[in-house]
Design a protein around this motif. Structure first.
Motif, PDB file in Angstrom:
ATOM      1  N   ASP A  41     -18.650  -6.164 -15.586  1.00  0.00           N
ATOM      2  CA  ASP A  41     -17.709  -6.776 -14.647  1.00  0.00           C
ATOM      3  C   ASP A  41     -18.390  -7.978 -13.999  1.00  0.00           C
ATOM      4  O   ASP A  41     -19.350  -7.834 -13.249  1.00  0.00           O
ATOM      5  N   ASP A  42     -17.907  -9.198 -14.293  1.00  0.00           N
ATOM      6  CA  ASP A  42     -18.514 -10.409 -13.745  1.00  0.00           C
ATOM      7  C   ASP A  42     -18.476 -10.425 -12.222  1.00  0.00           C
ATOM      8  O   ASP A  42     -19.407 -10.915 -11.568  1.00  0.00           O
ATOM      9  N   THR A  43     -17.398  -9.904 -11.652  1.00  0.00           N
ATOM     10  CA  THR A  43     -17.289  -9.869 -10.194  1.00  0.00           C
ATOM     11  C   THR A  43     -18.364  -8.981  -9.587  1.00  0.00           C
ATOM     12  O   THR A  43     -18.974  -9.319  -8.565  1.00  0.00           O
ATOM     13  N   ALA A  44     -18.624  -7.834 -10.233  1.00  0.00           N
ATOM     14  CA  ALA A  44     -19.661  -6.930  -9.741  1.00  0.00           C
ATOM     15  C   ALA A  44     -21.035  -7.600  -9.810  1.00  0.00           C
ATOM     16  O   ALA A  44     -21.850  -7.478  -8.875  1.00  0.00           O
ATOM     17  N   SER A  45     -21.304  -8.320 -10.889  1.00  0.00           N
ATOM     18  CA  SER A  45     -22.575  -9.035 -11.015  1.00  0.00           C
ATOM     19  C   SER A  45     -22.730 -10.072  -9.917  1.00  0.00           C
ATOM     20  O   SER A  45     -23.802 -10.209  -9.305  1.00  0.00           O
ATOM     21  N   LYS A  61     -16.445 -22.858  -8.612  1.00  0.00           N
ATOM     22  CA  LYS A  61     -16.534 -22.376  -9.994  1.00  0.00           C
ATOM     23  C   LYS A  61     -15.656 -21.159 -10.222  1.00  0.00           C
ATOM     24  O   LYS A  61     -14.927 -21.080 -11.229  1.00  0.00           O
ATOM     25  N   THR A  62     -15.679 -20.201  -9.283  1.00  0.00           N
ATOM     26  CA  THR A  62     -14.983 -18.936  -9.502  1.00  0.00           C
ATOM     27  C   THR A  62     -13.512 -18.966  -9.111  1.00  0.00           C
ATOM     28  O   THR A  62     -12.702 -18.236  -9.686  1.00  0.00           O
ATOM     29  N   GLU A  63     -13.139 -19.808  -8.134  1.00  0.00           N
ATOM     30  CA  GLU A  63     -11.773 -19.789  -7.610  1.00  0.00           C
ATOM     31  C   GLU A  63     -10.974 -21.058  -7.883  1.00  0.00           C
ATOM     32  O   GLU A  63      -9.762 -21.073  -7.706  1.00  0.00           O
ATOM     33  N   VAL A 100     -17.111 -13.285   1.982  1.00  0.00           N
ATOM     34  CA  VAL A 100     -16.016 -14.133   1.516  1.00  0.00           C
ATOM     35  C   VAL A 100     -15.534 -13.687   0.144  1.00  0.00           C
ATOM     36  O   VAL A 100     -14.318 -13.606  -0.109  1.00  0.00           O
ATOM     37  N   ALA A 101     -16.476 -13.385  -0.763  1.00  0.00           N
ATOM     38  CA  ALA A 101     -16.081 -12.902  -2.089  1.00  0.00           C
ATOM     39  C   ALA A 101     -15.307 -11.592  -1.982  1.00  0.00           C
ATOM     40  O   ALA A 101     -14.328 -11.365  -2.710  1.00  0.00           O
ATOM     41  N   TRP A 102     -15.745 -10.721  -1.073  1.00  0.00           N
ATOM     42  CA  TRP A 102     -15.031  -9.455  -0.862  1.00  0.00           C
ATOM     43  C   TRP A 102     -13.646  -9.703  -0.264  1.00  0.00           C
ATOM     44  O   TRP A 102     -12.664  -9.058  -0.669  1.00  0.00           O
ATOM     45  N   LEU A 103     -13.536 -10.612   0.691  1.00  0.00           N
ATOM     46  CA  LEU A 103     -12.245 -10.926   1.310  1.00  0.00           C
ATOM     47  C   LEU A 103     -11.255 -11.463   0.280  1.00  0.00           C
ATOM     48  O   LEU A 103     -10.063 -11.148   0.314  1.00  0.00           O
ATOM     49  N   ILE A 104     -11.748 -12.283  -0.629  1.00  0.00           N
ATOM     50  CA  ILE A 104     -10.879 -12.833  -1.673  1.00  0.00           C
ATOM     51  C   ILE A 104     -10.285 -11.710  -2.511  1.00  0.00           C
ATOM     52  O   ILE A 104      -9.091 -11.712  -2.837  1.00  0.00           O
ATOM     53  N   GLY A 105     -11.134 -10.719  -2.860  1.00  0.00           N
ATOM     54  CA  GLY A 105     -10.631  -9.594  -3.631  1.00  0.00           C
ATOM     55  C   GLY A 105      -9.743  -8.668  -2.824  1.00  0.00           C
ATOM     56  O   GLY A 105      -8.716  -8.184  -3.318  1.00  0.00           O
ATOM     57  N   PHE A 106     -10.110  -8.427  -1.572  1.00  0.00           N
ATOM     58  CA  PHE A 106      -9.360  -7.489  -0.735  1.00  0.00           C
ATOM     59  C   PHE A 106      -7.959  -8.011  -0.433  1.00  0.00           C
ATOM     60  O   PHE A 106      -6.973  -7.270  -0.526  1.00  0.00           O
ATOM     61  N   PHE A 107      -7.848  -9.268  -0.049  1.00  0.00           N
ATOM     62  CA  PHE A 107      -6.551  -9.844   0.278  1.00  0.00           C
ATOM     63  C   PHE A 107      -5.851 -10.452  -0.945  1.00  0.00           C
ATOM     64  O   PHE A 107      -4.704 -10.893  -0.848  1.00  0.00           O
ATOM     65  N   ASP A 108      -6.582 -10.473  -2.064  1.00  0.00           N
ATOM     66  CA  ASP A 108      -6.043 -11.019  -3.309  1.00  0.00           C
ATOM     67  C   ASP A 108      -5.516 -12.445  -3.108  1.00  0.00           C
ATOM     68  O   ASP A 108      -4.433 -12.803  -3.577  1.00  0.00           O
TER      69      ASP A 108
END
Length: 432
Positions: free
Chosen positions: A52-56, A269-271, A391-399
């Protein structure tokens, strides 16, 4: 203030080479710390591989944050060391520790070669980096404002953040060179190490530069505390309220610094679908503008005061963060990223120009380094070091990819609250 200290303070302006040496040393120190954040997405695959790239990425960002866990320890050690042994001695020791930490990161083999030992070594290197950086901000800030002539503390203190911005620019240029000269595969496999090797090579330069510094007149004229324990008790007892106010004021500054300047290449890069090369190119003009505006804002703070400038800058950031991120996601282009970063850096310049001096002015000389280091590094550890991870977690949590704005808004609100409690001392010709 006794006559000896007053006479020392009335001495002329310091030699330009002293200030230049302090700023250059500061830039070299922060370069080593920031470059890890810029290459977090690459380091994720090298040392924290996962299906999982996000986990890395989260593991790499968590390791970036781990470096901040030792910053309060470094703040305690170097803060009291600088107040007892001198600003120059502390700055030299900090540079030595940072060079050793960079060597660990630059030379560690990847996970594919040595397995779990690789991420453990990277974490160790980051912990040592954090310990060293815990003493950099306070020691260099104290040196600069204590060298400042009357009525120019804001300008001299702003040079501390100028040095940080210069370090980010150097790291950005290193990123541009590496990502433009080498292929994506080469960067992922080995070329990412080159900016770290550059940091390792310039370590001796930083040590040499700091050996050329003179001790500040204010430190020479001030009696030392008997010991670190007694000094700590005295600091808490006499300046506990100032410590709390400085802690809250730092929240907004550290969040904006790490979200806007350090995490943005990874975010692009990611978003936004941009390459690292594009994100580095987009960030460079904004950093140049920040470097140009920060000293000017420092001069402005010497005229109007630290608090009005800090309140206005945090207020603008509070109002503009969300619209800028919404616009970024609507455009998703290099030009949009460059313009957004320019807007952010204009707002940040007011904070950067006044913040360091405002905090340093809250404490007398004999406890200034420790008083500045402890609340600053605690706030940076909690709210800044883990900002990319949060911030990376917030992006995933709030989608939603605009989630970084939520964290910036929280930081700006806290910054307003803390700044409102600072003592305004820009009109005082001499500090304690």
């Amino acid at each position: 203030m006794d006559m000896r200290q007053k006479n020392v303070r009335q001495a002329g302006a310091p030699a330009p080479k002293q200030i230049t040496a302090a700023v250059i040393g500061n830039a070299l120190e922060w370069y080593d710390f920031v470059v890890y954040g810029f290459f977090a997405s690459v380091l994720a695959q090298a040392f924290f591989p996962s299906r999982d790239d996000t986990a890395s990425l989260l593991l790499a960002l968590a390791t970036f944050g781990a470096g901040f866990c030792t910053r309060p320890l470094g703040a305690l050690f170097f803060g009291f060391y600088a107040d007892r042994k001198g600003r120059k001695a502390a700055l030299q020791l900090v540079m030595f520790a940072m060079t050793a930490a960079v060597a660990v990161i630059a030379l560690t083999p990847t996970y594919a070669k040595i397995g779990v030992s690789a991420p453990l070594l990277i974490v160790a290197g980051r912990l040592l980096q954090g310990f060293a950086t815990g003493g950099e901000y306070s020691s260099s800030t104290c040196f600069l404002i204590e060298m400042a002539p009357r009525g120019r503390r804001g300008f001299y203190g702003s040079l501390q953040v100028f040095g940080q911005a210069l370090s980010i620019l150097l790291a950005t240029l290193a990123g541009i060179i590496v990502t433009s000269v080498f292929s994506v595969d080469a960067v992922n496999e080995w070329a990412w190490r080159l900016p770290f090797f550059a940091g390792l090579l310039i370590g001796p330069v930083g040590l040499y530069v700091r050996r050329q510094l003179d001790e500040t007149p204010a430190f020479k004229a001030t009696a030392r505390a008997c010991g670190a324990r007694e000094a700590f008790v005295d600091l808490i007892r006499r300046r506990g309220e100032r410590l709390l106010v400085c802690f809250v004021a730092t929240i907004g500054t550290t969040i904006s610094f790490y979200v806007i300047l350090v995490y943005m290449p990874t975010y692009a890069k990611t978003e936004m679908g941009l390459t690292l090369e594009q994100s580095f190119l987009a960030q460079a003009p904004a950093l140049l503008l920040l470097m140009a505006l920060t000293p000017l804002m420092g001069v402005f703070s010497d005229v109007v005061g630290r608090r009005p400038l800090l309140l206005a800058s945090n207020g603008l950031l509070l109002l503009c963060a969300y619209p800028l991120y919404v616009w970024l996601q609507a455009e998703r282009s290099v030009l949009a990223l460059a313009l957004a970063q320019i807007a952010f850096c204009v707002m940040m310049s007011g904070i950067c120009g006044a913040f360091s001096t405002a905090l340093a002015e809250q404490f007398p000389t004999h406890m200034r380094s420790a008083g500045l280091a402890i609340p600053y590094n605690l706030a940076v550890m909690i709210f800044g070091g883990f900002a990319p991870f949060i911030v990376a977690w917030l992006i995933g949590f709030f989608d939603t990819p605009v989630a970084p704005a939520f964290y910036l808004i929280f930081g700006a609100g806290a910054g307003l609250l803390g700044v409102a409690g600072l003592h305004e001392r820009h009109r005082e010709s001499d500090l304690e």
